[in-house]
Design a protein around this motif. Structure first.
Motif, PDB file in Angstrom:
ATOM      1  N   TRP A 182      -2.297 -42.380   8.507  1.00  0.00           N
ATOM      2  CA  TRP A 182      -3.254 -41.724   9.928  1.00  0.00           C
ATOM      3  C   TRP A 182      -2.395 -40.241  10.304  1.00  0.00           C
ATOM      4  N   LYS A 183      -1.472 -40.601   9.199  1.00  0.00           N
ATOM      5  CA  LYS A 183      -0.814 -39.152   9.742  1.00  0.00           C
ATOM      6  C   LYS A 183      -0.834 -37.666   9.643  1.00  0.00           C
ATOM      7  N   CYS A 184      -1.043 -36.677  10.450  1.00  0.00           N
ATOM      8  CA  CYS A 184      -1.461 -35.538  10.258  1.00  0.00           C
ATOM      9  C   CYS A 184      -0.776 -34.951   8.959  1.00  0.00           C
ATOM     10  N   PRO A 185      -1.502 -34.118   7.919  1.00  0.00           N
ATOM     11  CA  PRO A 185      -1.164 -33.359   7.025  1.00  0.00           C
ATOM     12  C   PRO A 185      -0.334 -31.891   7.119  1.00  0.00           C
ATOM     13  N   SER A 186       0.955 -31.961   6.631  1.00  0.00           N
ATOM     14  CA  SER A 186       1.809 -30.688   7.196  1.00  0.00           C
ATOM     15  C   SER A 186       0.628 -29.432   7.701  1.00  0.00           C
ATOM     16  N   GLU A 187       1.271 -27.940   7.997  1.00  0.00           N
ATOM     17  CA  GLU A 187       0.521 -27.328   7.827  1.00  0.00           C
ATOM     18  C   GLU A 187       0.414 -26.542   7.107  1.00  0.00           C
ATOM     19  N   GLU A 188       0.706 -26.264   6.270  1.00  0.00           N
ATOM     20  CA  GLU A 188       0.413 -26.477   4.571  1.00  0.00           C
ATOM     21  C   GLU A 188      -0.965 -26.554   4.447  1.00  0.00           C
ATOM     22  N   GLU A 189      -0.334 -27.844   4.398  1.00  0.00           N
ATOM     23  CA  GLU A 189      -1.549 -28.417   3.539  1.00  0.00           C
ATOM     24  C   GLU A 189      -3.086 -28.269   4.456  1.00  0.00           C
TER      25      GLU A 189
END
Length: 616
Positions: A149-156
């Motif tokens: 459940w780790k949030c995707p990176s800002e670029e993603e």
């Protein structure tokens, strides 16, 4: 020994003394407005008189008063509700400019209104507001900290389509929904079966202290992170909240007051004590607006008031929250057990709130049936919260209970009007988006103070235990320290648990990442296994406090009748049939009869077993 005549004289004298005290109190009520020291928050330490409460639990003010007083209760729970939403939405990976943040805030208010209606109509029937709790954020954060459940990176996130971004946070929301629904079923069972009375025998003050205190201590990183968006504004917010609630809390300002005997009149109102959170948010918001308009803040500064204005334009005027709006909830055993720990802590808090509410409202002590029915109704509210997808679970709001002692309004109908107001405002999509424009540093400052209050409330229970005992100091220190250290380590080392089964890995990780569960479990095991006297463990003072609430039905300080806890329908049928005395949530439930029959049954079974052994 006194003779019969002397006993009668003594009894008559006591009755006259009580009548004189009541008459004196009633005269004090009718004092003129010119007396400067009169305030609607004045009360007697020994109890409350009829003039101290404007409207008791069973009384119904006129409809326009219900509207005004109901909206006041709604405003008092505004700060805590918005704070929970602000803490939750980033963990769900919802972008700051996404209108979904406003949708979730509106959903929280809507289910809070439903929960309040259920609790005040079918539950304890006390004037209690239901709302999202910080207690459940601990297991929610533990679940969302798992690697999957780790949030995707800002670029993603920037490269993803609108549908993909929506699915990113909704799949996490569905995981939380499923855990809340299943855990809440256990809460319903606890209330329905009357198990809460048995549980309270094992949940001692030494267990409650770390369980409640760790709710606040475990969120220090999230609170600091939100406040760090602009420490200057956050510190100003904290200063304003302390100023309004503590320093100016006893300062009254002239205002209008209504009583049935004298109508409208000018009276001193504790305005700062009534609305400290609301005044703080508005004042800090105005400061941020001035700084934004003057160009004192950079375009990317989180304290600016124009960062999320676009969400108001993109949000619909009306949006009706509905069940399953984020999809079908998913259920995983690890998430459910983690949420179960938060639910137990919530049950403890709610039971204490029921007694406090009855005391402030001058109502009779809640009988076991009302307590059971209250927990049962709270479980139903939590299930509704999970089905609607608010991202949290319901519990009793202590700040609104405390407001009864200030406003002197304990009418059940007022709180039902407040519930309707919550649901009406929740349907206004623009209103939820408007709340989302509050600068984050302001919410960060509010969260810091509120979590500190939760921590202090938990620690305050040490008053019951013997702090000179090395046994108690050991249990208290170890449960608090390990309740912070173990979850902190597991959150920083994801994937450490690997026993060859993914479900078991997730289960152990969630449990050991939940501070409330770890600290509470350590205190529970140690306090119930290490030898110690009842006085040393605080059980003597704990029971004495409970006895203080056991006022007789004829107590002069009790303004409501025992029928306060009766249902508004079907009481003739319930009283007619004896079977309802065995149902824990029935108003006619007799706990002594129920447990007495259980003991008799066990005694009958035991001799049969002994006879069978003799035959063998």
């Amino acid at each position: 020994m006194l003779s019969a005549t002397e006993e009668d004289l003594q009894e008559n004298w006591q009755i006259r003394m009580r009548e004189d005290e009541t008459n004196i109190a009633e005269k004090e009520i009718h004092t003129t407005v010119d007396e400067p020291k009169e305030s609607i928050v004045q009360s007697k330490d020994k109890g409350r008189v009829r003039g101290d409460i404007l409207y008791t639990v069973d009384e119904v003010p006129r409809w326009y008063l219900c509207v005004v007083l109901g909206i006041q209760q709604y405003l008092m729970m505004l700060g805590s509700t918005v704070a929970c939403s602000y803490l939750l939405t980033p963990k769900l990976c919802i972008p700051e400019s996404d209108p979904a943040r406003g949708y979730i805030t509106s959903t929280i208010f809507f289910v809070s209104g439903l929960g309040t209606l259920i609790q005040s109509t079918f539950g304890t029937r006390l004037p209690i507001i239901q709302g999202p709790s910080f207690i459940f954020l601990a297991p929610i954060f533990a679940i969302l900290s798992l690697p999957q459940w780790k949030c995707p990176s800002e670029e993603e996130m920037l490269s993803a389509t609108e549908e993909e971004v929506q699915e990113i946070w909704q799949i996490r929301m569905r995981e939380i929904q499923g855990a809340i629904i299943v855990a809440s079923i256990f809460e319903m069972v606890i209330g329905l079966t009357g198990v809460i009375g048995i549980m309270l025998q094992w949940l001692t003050p030494l267990v409650i202290v770390p369980t409640i205190a760790l709710i606040g201590l475990s969120f220090f990183e999230e609170a600091a992170s939100t406040a760090s968006k602009n420490w200057g504004i956050a510190i100003i917010t904290i200063f304003l909240l302390v100023l309004f609630s503590q320093y100016l809390g006893n300062i009254n300002i002239p205002g209008c007051s209504y009583s049935r005997e004298r109508g409208w009149k000018i009276k001193q109102i504790p305005f700062f004590k009534l609305f400290p959170v609301l005044l703080t948010i508005v004042t800090a918001w105005v400061i941020c607006f001035i700084l934004t308009a003057a160009g004192a803040l950079r375009s990317t500064n989180s304290a600016r008031t124009d960062l999320h204005v676009q969400t108001m334009y993109s949000s619909p005027w009306f949006r009706f929250p509905y069940p399953g709006q984020w999809g079908l909830p998913t259920v995983r055993i690890g998430a459910v057990l983690g949420m179960f720990a938060g639910m137990l802590a919530s049950v403890l808090e709610s039971v204490g709130d029921y007694y406090a509410c009855a005391r402030l409202a001058c109502a009779p002590t809640p009988p076991p049936s009302a307590i059971n029915r209250g927990i049962f109704a709270e479980g139903i509210s939590c299930i509704i919260s999970g089905i609607w997808g608010s991202g949290g679970a319901m519990t009793s709001y202590s700040q609104n209970i405390g407001a009864i002692g200030i406003t002197k309004v304990a009418s059940r109908r007022v709180f039902q009007y407040s519930a309707v107001a919550m649901m009406i405002f929740a349907v206004l999509g623009k209103f939820g988006a408007f709340l989302n424009t509050i600068p984050e540093p302001i919410i960060g400052g509010i969260i810091c103070v509120m979590l500190a209050m939760v921590t202090g409330a938990g620690i305050s229970n040490v008053q019951f235990i013997d702090l000179h005992s090395s046994r108690n100091i050991f249990i208290l220190g170890l449960s608090l320290f390990m309740g912070i250290a173990i979850p902190k380590w597991f959150n920083g080392h994801p994937g450490t648990i690997d026993i060859g089964n993914n479900v078991a890995n997730q289960l152990i990780t969630v449990i050991l990442s939940t501070s409330v569960f770890v600290g509470g479990l350590i205190a529970f095991v140690l306090d119930n296994s290490i030898p110690g006297t009842d006085e040393e463990r605080g059980l003597m003072k704990w029971r004495e406090q409970g006895l203080e609430h056991n006022e007789s039905e004829g107590d002069q300080w009790t303004l409501s009748s025992p029928s306060t806890y009766d249902l508004s329908f079907g009481m003739n049928v319930i009283k007619r049939y004896k079977i309802f005395k065995y149902i824990p949530i029935s108003p006619t439930y007799d706990q002594n009869i129920f447990y007495g029959n259980v003991r008799s049954l066990l005694k009958k079974i035991k001799p049969q077993k002994d006879n069978n052994r003799n035959i063998d």
